[in-house]
Design a protein around this motif. Structure first.
Motif, PDB file in Angstrom:
ATOM      1  N   UNK A  31     110.598   4.372  17.389  1.00 51.42           N
ATOM      2  CA  UNK A  31     109.758   4.507  16.562  1.00 51.42           C
ATOM      3  C   UNK A  31     108.572   3.060  17.015  1.00 51.42           C
ATOM      4  N   UNK A  47     100.906   3.765  16.624  1.00 53.93           N
ATOM      5  CA  UNK A  47     102.249   4.149  16.447  1.00 53.93           C
ATOM      6  C   UNK A  47     102.545   5.346  17.139  1.00 53.93           C
ATOM      7  N   UNK A  48     103.922   5.416  17.481  1.00 55.72           N
ATOM      8  CA  UNK A  48     104.392   6.652  18.024  1.00 55.72           C
ATOM      9  C   UNK A  48     105.832   6.995  17.572  1.00 55.72           C
ATOM     10  N   UNK A  49     106.320   7.932  17.064  1.00 54.72           N
ATOM     11  CA  UNK A  49     107.403   8.241  16.755  1.00 54.72           C
ATOM     12  C   UNK A  49     108.023   9.340  17.756  1.00 54.72           C
ATOM     13  N   UNK A  50     108.977   9.015  18.564  1.00 45.14           N
ATOM     14  CA  UNK A  50     109.218  10.081  19.527  1.00 45.14           C
ATOM     15  C   UNK A  50     110.905  10.401  19.892  1.00 45.14           C
ATOM     16  N   UNK A  51     111.135  11.351  19.732  1.00 41.79           N
ATOM     17  CA  UNK A  51     112.574  11.668  20.127  1.00 41.79           C
ATOM     18  C   UNK A  51     112.795  12.430  21.543  1.00 41.79           C
ATOM     19  N   UNK A  52     113.696  11.719  22.272  1.00 41.38           N
ATOM     20  CA  UNK A  52     113.897  12.570  23.805  1.00 41.38           C
ATOM     21  C   UNK A  52     115.259  12.956  23.606  1.00 41.38           C
ATOM     22  N   UNK A  67     115.102  17.335  30.492  1.00 39.68           N
ATOM     23  CA  UNK A  67     114.583  16.433  29.453  1.00 39.68           C
ATOM     24  C   UNK A  67     113.624  16.963  28.424  1.00 39.68           C
ATOM     25  N   UNK A  68     113.578  16.665  27.180  1.00 39.36           N
ATOM     26  CA  UNK A  68     112.576  17.187  26.302  1.00 39.36           C
ATOM     27  C   UNK A  68     112.391  15.969  25.172  1.00 39.36           C
ATOM     28  N   UNK A  69     111.099  16.168  24.680  1.00 38.34           N
ATOM     29  CA  UNK A  69     110.724  15.624  23.706  1.00 38.34           C
ATOM     30  C   UNK A  69     110.631  16.551  22.483  1.00 38.34           C
ATOM     31  N   UNK A  70     111.487  16.054  21.473  1.00 37.31           N
ATOM     32  CA  UNK A  70     111.799  17.063  20.288  1.00 37.31           C
ATOM     33  C   UNK A  70     111.809  16.446  19.261  1.00 37.31           C
ATOM     34  N   UNK A  71     112.513  17.115  18.277  1.00 36.43           N
ATOM     35  CA  UNK A  71     112.647  16.403  16.871  1.00 36.43           C
ATOM     36  C   UNK A  71     114.012  17.029  16.413  1.00 36.43           C
ATOM     37  N   UNK A  73     114.892  18.507  13.943  1.00 30.45           N
ATOM     38  CA  UNK A  73     114.762  19.917  13.077  1.00 30.45           C
ATOM     39  C   UNK A  73     114.780  20.972  14.113  1.00 30.45           C
ATOM     40  N   UNK A  74     114.694  20.628  15.277  1.00 27.56           N
ATOM     41  CA  UNK A  74     114.655  21.912  16.352  1.00 27.56           C
ATOM     42  C   UNK A  74     115.968  21.903  17.150  1.00 27.56           C
ATOM     43  N   UNK A 434     107.610   4.722  30.082  1.00 26.80           N
ATOM     44  CA  UNK A 434     108.189   6.027  29.549  1.00 26.80           C
ATOM     45  C   UNK A 434     108.732   5.904  28.287  1.00 26.80           C
TER      46      UNK A 434
ATOM     47  N   UNK B  45     114.175  19.055  35.081  1.00 27.72           N
ATOM     48  CA  UNK B  45     112.840  19.668  34.587  1.00 27.72           C
ATOM     49  C   UNK B  45     112.704  18.962  33.127  1.00 27.72           C
ATOM     50  N   UNK B  47     110.155  19.045  29.402  1.00 26.18           N
ATOM     51  CA  UNK B  47     109.160  19.527  28.519  1.00 26.18           C
ATOM     52  C   UNK B  47     108.923  18.911  27.225  1.00 26.18           C
ATOM     53  N   UNK B  65     100.980   9.321  16.925  1.00 29.94           N
ATOM     54  CA  UNK B  65     101.176  10.317  17.664  1.00 29.94           C
ATOM     55  C   UNK B  65     102.816  10.737  17.146  1.00 29.94           C
ATOM     56  N   UNK B  67     105.772  14.029  17.887  1.00 32.74           N
ATOM     57  CA  UNK B  67     106.185  15.366  18.595  1.00 32.74           C
ATOM     58  C   UNK B  67     106.684  16.239  17.362  1.00 32.74           C
TER      59      UNK B  67
END
Lengths: 461, 484
Positions: A31, A47-52, A67-71, A73-74, A434, B45, B47, B65, B67
């Motif tokens: 966060x 601001x950025x809120x990111x889940x990798x 690798x994924x940027x996700x959240x 709930x997914x 990153x 990989x 995404x 921003x 995701x």
């Protein structure tokens, strides 16, 4: 939140086991907030809120990652990630060594580096900090630039090897203030690193900037001749050089690949000055430490140089696997480097000015755009920036235009070291392209090195 | 989704925002493979998808921003709130240069989608390269390939709606060896952009094989070579280093945000001032440089920038005189106002962000040097009395205003009396930017001009990595210090 994260990882582990897949998961959540100043205005507030999620699948000597940027709930999307990595690994070529799979032996959580007050600082608070740190210092010609970045970082891990998890939560802040003259183009800076809100002391930056601005406004500026100088490096400059040493010095994998100025023959030998004691010390909270590595290995204080004698290389697990070395707990995004203080009682630039000089001394607080000219010789090059000063033997101070230093780290930290300050500071070296990865080095405020070459000197600011 | 985004844009406009845009990445994929000494070290990989929202309110920017697309209202509101706080400290009102509302799409030209190529085929390619590189003198060898696919949907409050679909391929090989004194040396190859496309088809196995042989041969020559002498010589820069010289000392100093002081806290400023446009003799008459985002085959071409401005081909330096810069909508307005004259007619379409979670800033497109009239490399060598040919970037360090630099290269060939005499190792050169470009004495013709890509240009806070290109010929500069 912690429970949801760990439950998600556990669910993903169970899904992987049900599919017969060997997997390691690394969850990273940031966060992040950044207020950026330019031309005395807030040029960006973001601001950025990111889940990798990093999913690495193993099949004996084969390995593949997704690798994924996700959240959170997914979950289905994350399970698809497992499926994709499992499909990829079928086609991966076997390694010629056996890769280790993370095996966590107990549930472990480390949140001692987390200060909710720091992680949740508002934009208004950051603006107030900047206003205090620069109060009365800006003019029509002297303008403010800088950043105040803060955030919360969560790292969590699990693998199919055990049901146990690791969880780390930290907060961090990094402040850089630059005051620059719009016409003359000189620049001075002051910086601060924080792992808790109490570390933020705008009055200290104000004092530092006031001193430098006063000098830059009132002392003569000049192009200094190229040649040999006794140089006092500030913490930012020293931290940059230590960071490069971390890269091309004691990293075992890079040594094996020929990108190090150290070889196995250097272990146990004196490489640097006796004053040089460098340790990777995860007990220092100022460095945003990771107290266990991604393999689940506890991290202890790890001496790298003692009285200039090189102790041992650090190893990422994968390099250790490949080259048959013992892992050292360094499968981490960053180390916690601490350079011991010396004996010189210098705590501030004011102290440095007052100190009797046996000859002219060039003060370089910051090294810009360092790069490696020859890794085998530890030869690096960079330019001075941000508040350099030339202290004349007669007690006067001159402002030098920027100069270039092209020297070997073996010389800079070798027997040419005259002294180190007994006062330490924390310098934040975070610069993540990153995922957020706060990192800082604890080190003496000043280090004097005699007889170093200046290879270029600018003719103006 | 576009309808929802438009609704939120309209909502913030109604709440007082001057301008709003949204960049939605339905998908960004990457695929990275790397083989090191026969080991497939990386099979990765990735995404990601998400949304970045930029709001201009009371002359200040806010950005947010995430995701997590499940709560768009919160995301838009955060961006608005960030702008509201930023508006408490404004010294120069943000204005945006005029542009047309555009409904368009852009697709990078590709014959073969690398994401449609099987992993087995990609690994076969790497394995073939690895075997080719496993030769005497080579102690470390690496082959890698990275592929990127982005779908970007841009909408703004001025009526633009643009969709971009971009695919890139970045393959490379490298060999390393150790000389008799224990020093490591390396040579690498990444293909110049020869055709008109950017897909899997650009990985030409024959081209790689030829260049693998070349770099191994050259590495072995370096391993037994004498050190580069410390002296003044003419330097003949091959495209394999001229691209980086151009990047660091023409590209970066001509980013208008740097010129206006927006990067002082990190990347640095520029020796160029607003007064210099139209006047500064940046280089000799042989120097013509341009920012050309219309080359079909380069990652510096993207159709429309992240302000929604069409890609363009603009002169930066015309026969040695500085005439243009790398610009976005905000900076041209500020520059014209501060200079009290019309330096720029509008945005040059160079405002780009690396991902949905970063804000667009001025980035290089394809910063090119026009070919000259001094013939081939052989012609230039024949006309050089005392020089050195340099190739392959090894190290680069540039002053904070881009006023001076120090480069190290992988290989050097001394030239004496019009002939190549011998290879040297640890070759370096340094100089002051304007003095250096004014010593430009020869520019190779089209036979020497190639497009070289850069996949790792760093700038900005929060940090951003950008991909771009440089079309450059062989260039000769006189009286340059080498070997330090």
């Amino acid at each position: 939140m912690k429970e949801k994260i760990l439950q998600t990882l556990t669910t993903l582990r169970e899904y992987s086991l049900s599919k017969g897949v060997t997997v390691a998961f690394i969850y990273h959540e940031e966060d992040s907030y950044l207020m950026r100043f330019a031309n005395s205005a807030i040029s960006l507030n973001t601001n950025e809120h990111l889940i990798r999620l990093e999913i690495t699948v193993y099949d004996d000597k084969r390995r593949a990652s997704y690798e994924m940027i996700t959240d959170l709930n997914k979950l289905d999307e994350m399970k698809q990630g497992v499926d994709i990595a499992a499909e990829m690994v079928k086609y991966a070529m076997p390694l010629n060594y056996q890769p280790s799979i993370p095996h966590i032996n107990e549930n472990y959580a480390d949140v001692q580096g987390y200060d909710p007050a720091l992680g949740s600082m508002t934009g208004e608070e950051k603006l107030a900090y900047f206003n205090e740190a620069t109060n009365g210092l800006e003019t029509d010609k002297i303008t403010l630039s800088g950043i105040f970045t803060s955030g919360t970082n969560i790292l969590a891990q699990i693998s199919t090897k055990s049901e146990y998890t690791q969880y780390f939560q930290t907060s961090d802040a990094q402040v850089t203030i630059v005051l620059a003259h719009t016409e003359l183009k000189w620049e001075v800076t002051a910086e601060q690193s924080a792992h808790k809100k109490d570390d933020l002391k705008p009055e200290e930056l104000h004092a530092e900037l006031s001193f430098l601005i006063d000098r830059y406004k009132n002392e003569p500026a000049q192009q200094v001749p190229v040649g040999s100088y006794d140089i006092v490096f500030g913490a930012a400059a020293t931290a940059e050089m230590i960071s490069f040493m971390n890269w091309i010095g004691f990293n075992g994998g890079l040594m094996k690949r020929g990108f190090s100025f150290l070889t196995e023959d250097h272990v146990g030998k004196k490489v640097f000055s006796e004053k040089f004691n460098l340790t990777d010390d995860p007990s220092r909270l100022e460095t945003f430490p990771l107290t266990r590595d991604s393999m689940g290995m506890p991290r202890q204080a790890f001496p790298l140089f003692v009285k200039g004698v090189f102790q041992k290389f650090t190893w990422y697990q994968d390099d250790a696997d490949e080259f048959g070395a013992q892992p050292t707990g360094h499968s981490v995004p960053h180390k916690s480097l601490v350079l011991d203080p010396g004996e010189m009682d210098l705590n501030s630039l004011q102290d440095l000015v007052k100190m009797p000089k046996d000859k002219d001394i060039l003060y370089i607080p910051f090294l810009h755009y360092m790069n490696i000219v020859n890794p085998s010789k530890a030869l690096v090059t960079a330019s001075s920036r941000f508040g350099a000063l030339l202290f004349k033997k007669d007690g006067s101070v001159v402002i030098p235009y920027n100069v270039r230093v092209t020297q070997s780290l073996l010389d800079i930290f070798g027997d040419k070291v005259a002294w180190m300050s007994k006062h330490q500071t924390v310098y934040n070296t975070s610069s993540s392209y990153g995922a957020r990865n706060p990192v800082a080095i604890v080190l003496p405020k000043f280090i004097r090195v005699n007889d170093l070459e200046i290879s270029h000197s600018n003719s103006s600011y | 989704m576009q309808k929802q985004l438009k609704a939120h844009i309209d909502r913030l406009k109604a709440a007082g925002a001057t301008y709003v845009d949204a960049r939605w990445y339905p998908v960004e994929e990457a695929n990275y493979l790397m083989m090191w000494n026969g080991n497939l070290k990386e099979t990765t990989s990735s995404r990601e998808s998400g949304l970045g929202v930029r709001v201009l309110y009371k002359n200040a920017w806010g950005f947010s921003a995430s995701s997590d697309m499940s709560n768009l209202s919160t995301l838009f509101d955060k961006a608005f709130d960030n702008a509201r706080v930023a508006a408490e400290r404004v010294t120069f009102p943000v204005r945006l240069a005029e542009k047309d509302a555009i409904q368009a799409s852009f697709k990078s030209p590709n014959q073969i989608d690398p994401f449609g190529v099987s992993l087995a085929n990609k690994i076969d390619f790497l394995k073939s390269m690895d075997e080719k590189l496993n030769q005497p003198g080579v102690v470390q060898r690496a082959s890698e390939m990275m592929f990127v696919r982005k779908q970007i949907v841009f909408l703004d409050s001025e009526g633009s709606e643009i969709e971009k679909n971009i695919i890139e391929a970045f393959p490379a090989i490298q060999v390393m060896g150790v000389d008799s004194s224990g020093e490591t040396h390396s040579r690498k190859f990444s293909p110049d952009r020869l055709g008109n496309t950017r897909g899997w088809e650009t990985l030409d196995i024959q081209l790689f094989n030829e260049n693998a042989e070349r770099i191994i041969r050259e590495l072995n020559e370096v391993l037994v070579a004498d050190p580069c002498p410390k002296e003044d010589r003419s330097v003949i820069l091959m495209p394999g280093i001229m691209f980086l010289q151009t990047h660091e000392t023409i590209g970066h100093p001509l980013e208008l945000d740097r010129i206006l002081g927006y990067e002082l806290a990190f990347a640095g400023g520029s020796f160029v001032t607003l007064d210099d446009f139209g006047k500064l003799r940046y280089g000799s008459e042989k120097l013509t440089a341009r920012a050309d985002a219309t080359l079909t085959n380069s990652p510096g071409s993207f159709g429309y920038d992240d302000d929604g401005v069409p890609a363009q081909d603009n002169l930066l330096i015309n026969k040695g005189i500085l005439v243009g810069a790398i610009t976005g909508r905000q900076m041209v307005e500020e520059a014209n106002a501060k200079a009290k004259r019309q330096i720029f007619d509008g945005s040059s379409g160079a405002n780009r962000a690396t991902a949905f979670y970063r804000v667009p800033i001025e980035r290089m497109t394809n910063i090119n040097i026009d070919p000259g009239e001094d013939g081939s490399l052989d012609d230039i060598v024949k006309n050089t009395e005392k020089g050195i040919i340099l190739d392959g970037d090894k190290s680069w360090s540039i002053g904070s205003n881009r006023e001076q630099f120090h480069f190290a290269t992988e290989i050097g060939w001394l030239v004496d009396d019009g002939k190549v005499t011998k290879v040297v190792k640890n070759s370096t050169y340094k100089g002051e930017t304007v003095k250096f470009y004014n010593s430009l004495s020869a520019v190779g013709d089209e036979s020497t001009w190639v497009v070289h890509y850069v996949d790792n240009c760093g700038k900005g806070q929060p940090n951003q990595i950008m991909q771009l290109g440089h079309g450059v010929p062989v260039c000769r500069f006189d009286n340059v210090r080498i070997g330090e």
